[in-house]
Every structure is written in C-alpha cells, then in structure tokens.
Design a protein around this motif. Structure first.
Motif, PDB file in Angstrom:
ATOM      1  N   UNK A 118       0.930  -1.515   0.191  1.00 48.04           N
ATOM      2  CA  UNK A 118      -0.060   0.106  -0.064  1.00 48.04           C
ATOM      3  C   UNK A 118       0.519   1.461  -0.264  1.00 48.04           C
ATOM      4  N   UNK A 119       0.067   2.319  -0.503  1.00 48.86           N
ATOM      5  CA  UNK A 119       1.408   3.717  -0.770  1.00 48.86           C
ATOM      6  C   UNK A 119       0.963   4.611   1.078  1.00 48.86           C
ATOM      7  N   UNK A 120       1.822   4.902   0.758  1.00 48.39           N
ATOM      8  CA  UNK A 120       2.379   5.669   2.301  1.00 48.39           C
ATOM      9  C   UNK A 120       2.694   6.899   2.292  1.00 48.39           C
ATOM     10  N   UNK A 121       2.128   8.315   3.054  1.00 44.57           N
ATOM     11  CA  UNK A 121       2.807   9.548   2.603  1.00 44.57           C
ATOM     12  C   UNK A 121       3.258  10.505   4.081  1.00 44.57           C
ATOM     13  N   UNK A 122       4.848  11.091   4.405  1.00 46.03           N
ATOM     14  CA  UNK A 122       5.019  11.542   5.343  1.00 46.03           C
ATOM     15  C   UNK A 122       4.798  12.875   4.731  1.00 46.03           C
ATOM     16  N   UNK A 123       4.478  14.463   5.178  1.00 47.71           N
ATOM     17  CA  UNK A 123       5.123  15.759   5.722  1.00 47.71           C
ATOM     18  C   UNK A 123       6.600  15.449   6.225  1.00 47.71           C
TER      19      UNK A 123
END
Length: 339
Positions: free
Chosen positions: A77-82
């Motif tokens: 699955x795709x994950x995101x970080x800022x």
C-alpha cells in the motif's frame, strides 16, 4: 527518488532525500549556506518501505513524500509523510491505500502539491491507466480516482504550474499523455495525447510560465526533447547521459533561463542553459566536477539568495557533492564540495 530531491525549505535550509534500503533518509544544512548535518536521519519512523519513493514540494516549502510499503505477503500500500522543515522530524508515514484497493506495487508514484498545500499522488494502476488520491483540505484523503489512460509506463512526472493547478505527464508506447486540473481543487482530466518516441525513465516536468509547464524527455534517438501541451515536441540537444535531467528556472545575467543538468556518459555532471521556453535559441552541454558512480543522480535548486545549487548523490555510496554558482557573470560554479 521520483521528483526533485534537493529542496529549499521555508527556513532557507537546503535538504536532500535519499532512498536507502527499506527507508528514506534526509540530510539538511545546519544553517542556510552552512555545513551539513551528519549522519542522515530516517524519514517518517521505522516502517519498512519498498523501492521507488517520490517527493514533491508545495509553495509553502513543505516536502511531501510518498512510498510503497509491504502490507502482507504479495501485497503493498502507499504511504505519505509531510516534512515541514528540514531540521524538524517528518511526520510518521500514514496510509493512503492502493489504487486497486488491494494488490502488489503497481508502479512508481509521483506527487505534486497544489496552491492550497494539498498533495496529489499519482500512480499506475493494475489496468495500465493512472489513478490519483488527493488530500482533503481539512485532513485525510479523498477516495482513489481513475484518471483513465492505457499502456502507461511506470514512470510519471507530476508538476504544479504557476497557476497552482496540478499537471501530470505519462509515457505510453510511441507517445505522451497529459492531464491537467480544469480549475483548482478539481480532478485532473486527460487533455492531450501526442505521438513521440519516449525512452522510459526520462520524464521531468518544470513550470515555465504562468499557464504552462515544459516536459523534458529523451527520445529513441537519444535526443533530449522539450514539449509543452498545445505544441509539438522540440529536440533541444543530444542527451548527455541515460537518465532523466534535472531542471530549474533561474536568473542568469538578468535573463529568465532554464538550467538543465544530467550525469553524462563520461560520469561527470553536464550543464546546459537557455532562455526559458525559447528552445530555438539552442543549448550546449558543459561538464563539471569529478567522475561519479554509475548510480549517481543530479538535482538542481536555488538557495535563499537565488543562487543555483547543484547536488549529486550516489545511493550506493551515500556520497553527497554540492556546487554553488559563483557571484559573477555566466554559469561558473564554485568547487564541488562534499556535503
């Protein structure tokens, strides 16, 4: 790393992002124009990641990183970080999901950030088209949306125009596809298809005017080409090497110019500049710096004083080299230094 991995944060510090094994690492200047921190820091916590992350930056200076992570055997699955500021810790990786709900990795993601600071994540889906997930204005993510297309190559190029609208470019057999938001906050729509031979893995987009971006890519003959939707591709000059170019707009001797950089076939960094959107003026490569490892990549940015900064980074060695433009006419660079 898909995207410009050398970034200037809102505090003026430069930072670099490096995929390393099952993680993404970050290094930053201790102060604008100063020495670099060592060793690099891991982005987003201890989750294990799959190869091929992406990075994009908003007008607010925040960096948005996207990657695949394994979820269970045979699936991801795709994950995101800022990352709000280079010297602060990035947010932990948070899930975005999968363009087909479940399944394995489908392609390298691309990310662009609109004028409201919302990340838009694009990735090839199982059917060979492109899917997108966009951040909501008040947090969370909208559902995955199928943007259509077929036979899309894995690499995508996303960019935010000066208007704040997000654009996407994808290569297909014998051509390019182009999507653009009709209005801010709306889903991008497929606006144009152009026939042109494209070498996979060479797309790079740059905002070059109020309403347009320029896509750079290498064609089958080895020429570096420039294309703006609504026109025809133009062969700019022979590609210096096999990988994608990095591109940045900058002021050179009082002129708005586009500067290109690429690891050349000789192993050094090659630079070429020309007046922005005036490919007819021509461009020529000039090589600089030492010979680099075969996996070294090049990225360009401008520092808080508006000076061009070039960086090379080798994933296999972790070596970071940087050079700044001298404060004199032309494109002369200071000596390359280790970061």
């Amino acid at each position: 790393m898909n995207g410009d991995w050398l970034l200037r944060g809102r505090d003026g510090r430069l930072s670099v992002y490096l995929p390393s094994g099952e993680a993404v690492l970050c290094r930053a200047e201790l102060a604008p124009g100063g020495p670099w921190e060592a060793p690099p820091r891991k982005v987003g916590g201890d989750q294990k990641l799959r190869p091929g992350p992406a990075v994009g930056q908003g007008a607010d200076g925040y960096a948005h990183l996207v990657s695949w992570r394994p979820t269970k055997p045979g699936e991801a699955g795709l994950v995101h970080s800022t990352h709000f500021r280079p010297r602060l810790a990035a947010l932990d990786w948070s899930p975005i999901g999968h363009p087909d709900k479940t399944g394995d990795r489908t392609g390298t993601p691309a990310v662009a950030v609109d004028a409201q600071g919302r990340a838009h994540v694009f990735v090839r889906n199982r059917s060979g088209g492109v899917s997108m997930a966009a951040q909501k204005e008040k947090g969370g993510w909208d559902p995955w949306r199928d943007l259509k297309g077929s036979d899309v190559h894995e690499d995508l190029a996303a960019v935010t125009g000066e208007s704040g609208r997000v654009e996407l470019y994808a290569a297909v057999p014998d051509g390019l596809l182009y999507w653009r938001q009709p209005d801010p906050g709306t889903p991008p729509v497929l606006e144009e298809v152009v026939e042109t031979p494209v070498r996979p893995g060479t797309l790079r987009a740059l905002a070059t005017s109020a309403d347009r971006a320029t896509l750079f890519y290498t064609d089958d003959s080895g020429d570096l080409c420039a294309w703006r939707p609504g026109g025809k591709p133009v062969a700019l000059l022979a590609s210096a090497g096999p990988g994608p170019v990095s591109a940045v707009r900058c002021e050179l001797d009082g002129h708005d110019c586009t500067l290109l950089a690429q690891r050349s076939s000789s192993g050094r960094v090659a630079f070429a500049a020309y007046p922005t959107e005036q490919e007819v003026a021509g461009a020529w490569w000039t090589e600089s710096g030492p010979q680099l490892p075969a996996d070294a990549r090049v990225s360009l940015a401008t520092d808080e004083e508006g000076r061009v900064v070039a960086a090379t980074l080798s994933p296999s060695t972790g070596q970071l080299l940087l050079a700044r433009r001298k404060d004199e006419p032309g494109l002369a660079l200071e000596a390359w230094r280790e970061g």
